[in-house]
Design a protein around this motif. Structure first.
Motif, mmCIF file in Angstrom:
data_model
loop_
_atom_site.group_PDB
_atom_site.id
_atom_site.type_symbol
_atom_site.label_atom_id
_atom_site.label_comp_id
_atom_site.label_asym_id
_atom_site.label_seq_id
_atom_site.Cartn_x
_atom_site.Cartn_y
_atom_site.Cartn_z
ATOM 1 N N ILE A 1 -9.766 -3.094 -2.190
ATOM 2 C CA ILE A 1 -9.956 -1.784 -2.820
ATOM 3 C C ILE A 1 -9.102 -1.581 -4.060
ATOM 4 O O ILE A 1 -9.237 -0.559 -4.729
ATOM 5 N N THR A 2 -8.249 -2.542 -4.382
ATOM 6 C CA THR A 2 -7.442 -2.419 -5.597
ATOM 7 C C THR A 2 -8.197 -2.902 -6.832
ATOM 8 O O THR A 2 -7.700 -2.763 -7.948
ATOM 9 N N THR A 3 -9.396 -3.435 -6.631
ATOM 10 C CA THR A 3 -10.196 -3.915 -7.759
ATOM 11 C C THR A 3 -11.369 -2.967 -8.008
ATOM 12 O O THR A 3 -11.844 -2.307 -7.078
ATOM 13 N N PRO A 4 -11.858 -2.924 -9.239
ATOM 14 C CA PRO A 4 -13.045 -2.101 -9.510
ATOM 15 C C PRO A 4 -14.246 -2.537 -8.666
ATOM 16 O O PRO A 4 -15.014 -1.698 -8.194
ATOM 17 N N GLU A 5 -14.378 -3.851 -8.443
ATOM 18 C CA GLU A 5 -15.504 -4.357 -7.642
ATOM 19 C C GLU A 5 -15.382 -3.888 -6.184
ATOM 20 O O GLU A 5 -16.369 -3.525 -5.557
ATOM 21 N N GLY A 6 -14.173 -3.918 -5.675
ATOM 22 C CA GLY A 6 -13.941 -3.474 -4.302
ATOM 23 C C GLY A 6 -14.233 -1.999 -4.132
ATOM 24 O O GLY A 6 -14.883 -1.583 -3.161
ATOM 25 N N LEU A 7 -13.773 -1.194 -5.069
ATOM 26 C CA LEU A 7 -14.059 0.244 -5.005
ATOM 27 C C LEU A 7 -15.552 0.522 -5.117
ATOM 28 O O LEU A 7 -16.078 1.398 -4.431
ATOM 29 N N GLU A 8 -16.219 -0.230 -5.950
ATOM 30 C CA GLU A 8 -17.674 -0.070 -6.085
ATOM 31 C C GLU A 8 -18.367 -0.420 -4.775
ATOM 32 O O GLU A 8 -19.287 0.264 -4.335
ATOM 33 N N TYR A 9 -17.905 -1.490 -4.116
ATOM 34 C CA TYR A 9 -18.461 -1.896 -2.822
ATOM 35 C C TYR A 9 -18.284 -0.775 -1.784
ATOM 36 O O TYR A 9 -19.221 -0.440 -1.061
ATOM 37 N N VAL A 10 -17.096 -0.190 -1.763
ATOM 38 C CA VAL A 10 -16.823 0.907 -0.827
ATOM 39 C C VAL A 10 -17.750 2.084 -1.099
ATOM 40 O O VAL A 10 -18.326 2.664 -0.170
ATOM 41 N N LYS A 11 -17.904 2.419 -2.363
ATOM 42 C CA LYS A 11 -18.761 3.553 -2.725
ATOM 43 C C LYS A 11 -20.226 3.265 -2.412
ATOM 44 O O LYS A 11 -20.916 4.111 -1.846
ATOM 45 N N GLN A 12 -20.707 2.086 -2.784
ATOM 46 C CA GLN A 12 -22.110 1.731 -2.535
ATOM 47 C C GLN A 12 -22.436 1.723 -1.042
ATOM 48 O O GLN A 12 -23.546 2.050 -0.649
ATOM 49 N N ASN A 13 -21.475 1.332 -0.240
ATOM 50 C CA ASN A 13 -21.701 1.257 1.204
ATOM 51 C C ASN A 13 -21.204 2.489 1.947
ATOM 52 O O ASN A 13 -21.209 2.508 3.184
ATOM 53 N N ASN A 14 -20.786 3.503 1.194
ATOM 54 C CA ASN A 14 -20.397 4.792 1.755
ATOM 55 C C ASN A 14 -19.314 4.653 2.834
ATOM 56 O O ASN A 14 -19.311 5.400 3.818
ATOM 57 N N LEU A 15 -18.417 3.693 2.646
ATOM 58 C CA LEU A 15 -17.440 3.375 3.693
ATOM 59 C C LEU A 15 -16.424 4.488 3.920
ATOM 60 O O LEU A 15 -16.047 4.749 5.074
ATOM 61 N N PHE A 16 -15.960 5.143 2.869
ATOM 62 C CA PHE A 16 -14.991 6.221 3.057
ATOM 63 C C PHE A 16 -15.593 7.371 3.865
ATOM 64 O O PHE A 16 -14.883 8.066 4.578
ATOM 65 N N VAL A 17 -16.904 7.539 3.780
ATOM 66 C CA VAL A 17 -17.571 8.638 4.483
ATOM 67 C C VAL A 17 -18.059 8.223 5.875
ATOM 68 O O VAL A 17 -17.980 9.006 6.823
ATOM 69 N N GLU A 18 -18.537 7.006 6.010
ATOM 70 C CA GLU A 18 -19.139 6.588 7.277
ATOM 71 C C GLU A 18 -18.240 5.708 8.139
ATOM 72 O O GLU A 18 -18.297 5.781 9.360
ATOM 73 N N PHE A 19 -17.416 4.872 7.520
ATOM 74 C CA PHE A 19 -16.578 3.951 8.287
ATOM 75 C C PHE A 19 -15.184 4.524 8.562
ATOM 76 O O PHE A 19 -14.685 4.472 9.681
ATOM 77 N N CYS A 20 -14.561 5.074 7.548
ATOM 78 C CA CYS A 20 -13.177 5.535 7.686
ATOM 79 C C CYS A 20 -12.975 6.621 8.745
ATOM 80 O O CYS A 20 -11.935 6.614 9.413
ATOM 81 N N PRO A 21 -13.924 7.535 8.948
ATOM 82 C CA PRO A 21 -13.721 8.493 10.046
ATOM 83 C C PRO A 21 -13.551 7.807 11.410
ATOM 84 O O PRO A 21 -12.819 8.303 12.268
ATOM 85 N N LYS A 22 -14.182 6.656 11.578
ATOM 86 C CA LYS A 22 -14.003 5.909 12.828
ATOM 87 C C LYS A 22 -12.570 5.423 12.955
ATOM 88 O O LYS A 22 -12.011 5.376 14.053
#
Length: 145
Positions: A109-130
């Protein structure tokens, strides 16, 4: 409202995972909501470096506030919190697959590509609550024992 419900509510209101877990226990830790949210504010996303998951870090802060050493001569509390720290991290990794944010999210997540991956896969919204829920579950398990 349970601690888990409180933590998920804070996270749903866009606070960091670390803030959400710590603030859910603010009363028990002798903190105001504002103090808990401020204290936890620099630990989300593995301290923004993809290191130890912020939800796990928030739980560690709770354990420190509840059981931590504050008297230099009290080595029992130091030994206890060392054990609780190890148990929290080991148990969180068992339940979640890791305690490292980048490993959990499967990207850096420290890279632009990593942040884009997180956003595209909605991980902060769908995975992180778990992860927030897992941290509270493990924390509750430790507090009960």
């Amino acid at each position: 409202m349970t601690h888990k419900e409180k933590a998920l509510d804070y996270f749903g209101r866009k606070f960091h995972c670390s803030q959400a877990v710590l603030a859910a226990y603010a009363d028990e830790c002798g903190l105001s909501e504002e103090q808990a949210l401020k204290l936890g504010s620099c630990f989300g996303s593995g301290m923004r470096k993809g290191e130890v998951c912020g939800a796990c870090t928030g739980a560690l802060m709770v354990l420190g506030l509840l059981y931590g050493q504050f008297d230099e001569n009290d080595l029992k509390s130091r030994q206890l919190t060392n054990k609780l720290n190890d148990r929290m991290m080991e148990r969180f990794a068992e339940v979640s697959g890791s305690y490292v944010c980048n490993e959990l999210l499967k990207c850096d997540i420290t890279t632009p590509e990593g942040l884009e991956y997180v956003k595209q896969n909605n991980l902060f919204v769908e995975f992180c609550p778990k992860m927030v829920a897992n941290a509270v579950d493990v924390l509750e398990e430790i507090i009960r024992s």
